[in-house]
Enzyme design. Sequence first.
Site, PDB file in Angstrom:
ATOM      1  N   THR A  14      13.682  75.705  -9.280  1.00 40.06           N
ATOM      2  CA  THR A  14      13.305  76.984  -9.272  1.00 40.06           C
ATOM      3  C   THR A  14      13.661  77.703  -8.155  1.00 40.06           C
ATOM      4  O   THR A  14      14.315  77.147  -7.368  1.00 40.06           O
ATOM      5  CB  THR A  14      11.616  77.035  -9.140  1.00 40.06           C
ATOM      6  OG1 THR A  14      11.225  76.551  -7.949  1.00 40.06           O
ATOM      7  CG2 THR A  14      10.979  75.987 -10.265  1.00 40.06           C
ATOM      8  N   ASP A  15      13.229  79.001  -7.938  1.00 43.25           N
ATOM      9  CA  ASP A  15      13.700  79.803  -6.830  1.00 43.25           C
ATOM     10  C   ASP A  15      13.245  79.162  -5.621  1.00 43.25           C
ATOM     11  O   ASP A  15      14.018  79.291  -4.661  1.00 43.25           O
ATOM     12  CB  ASP A  15      13.328  81.367  -7.025  1.00 43.25           C
ATOM     13  CG  ASP A  15      14.173  81.952  -8.149  1.00 43.25           C
ATOM     14  OD1 ASP A  15      15.374  81.524  -8.552  1.00 43.25           O
ATOM     15  OD2 ASP A  15      13.620  83.026  -8.672  1.00 43.25           O
ATOM     16  N   CYS A  16      11.905  78.724  -5.673  1.00 40.09           N
ATOM     17  CA  CYS A  16      11.369  78.239  -4.237  1.00 40.09           C
ATOM     18  C   CYS A  16      11.746  76.806  -4.159  1.00 40.09           C
ATOM     19  O   CYS A  16      11.714  76.308  -2.899  1.00 40.09           O
ATOM     20  CB  CYS A  16       9.790  78.347  -4.420  1.00 40.09           C
ATOM     21  SG  CYS A  16       8.907  78.151  -5.741  1.00 40.09           S
ATOM     22  N   TYR A  17      12.040  76.002  -5.203  1.00 39.87           N
ATOM     23  CA  TYR A  17      12.155  74.730  -5.101  1.00 39.87           C
ATOM     24  C   TYR A  17      13.632  74.489  -6.082  1.00 39.87           C
ATOM     25  O   TYR A  17      13.587  73.951  -7.136  1.00 39.87           O
ATOM     26  CB  TYR A  17      11.262  73.838  -5.577  1.00 39.87           C
ATOM     27  CG  TYR A  17       9.959  73.839  -4.731  1.00 39.87           C
ATOM     28  CD1 TYR A  17      10.068  73.408  -3.721  1.00 39.87           C
ATOM     29  CD2 TYR A  17       8.966  74.303  -5.436  1.00 39.87           C
ATOM     30  CE1 TYR A  17       8.617  73.715  -2.680  1.00 39.87           C
ATOM     31  CE2 TYR A  17       7.674  74.443  -4.703  1.00 39.87           C
ATOM     32  CZ  TYR A  17       7.651  74.049  -3.486  1.00 39.87           C
ATOM     33  OH  TYR A  17       6.202  74.243  -2.850  1.00 39.87           O
ATOM     34  N   PRO A  18      14.770  74.887  -5.286  1.00 39.44           N
ATOM     35  CA  PRO A  18      15.865  74.754  -6.336  1.00 39.44           C
ATOM     36  C   PRO A  18      16.508  73.200  -6.513  1.00 39.44           C
ATOM     37  O   PRO A  18      17.314  73.275  -7.489  1.00 39.44           O
ATOM     38  CB  PRO A  18      16.991  75.696  -5.203  1.00 39.44           C
ATOM     39  CG  PRO A  18      16.459  75.371  -3.813  1.00 39.44           C
ATOM     40  CD  PRO A  18      15.007  75.343  -4.039  1.00 39.44           C
TER      41      PRO A  18
END
Length: 384
Positions: free
Chosen positions: A127-131
């Site tokens: 994800t954007d916060c957990y790439p």
Amino acid sequence: MQKTYEEINEKIARGEAVVLTAEEVARMASELSPAEIAARVDVVTTATFGAMCSSGCFINFGHPEPGLRMESVSLNGVPIFGGLAAVDAYIGTTEVSPSNPRYGGGHLIEALVRGERLVLEAHGKGTDCYPRRSARTIIDKDNVNEIIMVNPRNAYQNYPAATNSSNRIMYTYMGTLLPRFGNITYSTSGELSPLLKDPELRTIGIGTRVFLAGAQGFVSWNGTQFNTEKPRNEFGLPVSNARTLMLTANVKKMDPAFIKAAYFERYGVSLFLGVGIPIPVLDEDIARSVSVSNQQIQTTICDYAAPGHPGIAKVSYAELRSGYVTLEGKKIRTAPLSSLTKAREIAEILKKQVASGLFPLAPPVQSLPDHAVVRGLRVEGDAI
């Protein structure tokens, strides 16, 4: 004769409290009345060591850099539940390795308590916060943040014994049951068992401090399948599985001597845990409860070969402990699945800890339910 927690704690602080194990008090009751026991004894320690499948641990691994939202997680190849938050997971005792059904969550928990190193594998979609999308590393109890044992159902207040009337061997969570009433197995420590010594749970409730696998833990709620409506014998004790406790403690504080993973043949993985609870003797009624002996405590023998596991006889723990029970005219060998030796060890440790002030006593912050029943699951259709 009435005592308060404060009075008992003051006696402990002065080194004057009388703390005995439940077995010691049961023997004392052959000579003294409940009123005399209430006057002489301040605290009674109870304990059990048995398989408690409904157990597990929350674990927080910490964030890698860049971060990973863990959605599929395993330890040593055993799936653990990651549907909590980015790096939190729950290790369920009975979950097993897809490649080795004899190895599972119970083994992971024991290994963590022992300080062993485990292989963590985790995957996420990114994800954007957990790439980050995957990680593989080695963890142990010292390099993760928290490992908190939270067990939905422990320390049954009695449990039925098991036998098998069929012509085949049965493999169950009560062990291997031999055909044609070839054996009887049972899994409660009798007169040492915690909830049998305080059957109405007057001193055991939310916030009660407990010994859990060597750590000081707490009762965090009533356990699942908490049942107050089971039949009782003449001494007011349930003769089947009744109340249970939800227990929690810090895994990092546990002692490997009181936790042991197990595999039940053709059934699955479980976890043996040591649980101990001190019971303050506040009055004559509690003195009477803590004094009951194996001769007075009964359980129901259930036939696991019949639908619904119906009860076919009642038996005392004194009879079960003798090694044989006569059933339908046949002398049948009995065998415990719980360890009396371990239970006695825990009760003695707890006795010393309470007497020395290392195990503080306090009343529950909230009582457990007065009335509760357990419902079965309604299944639509005939699929099994």
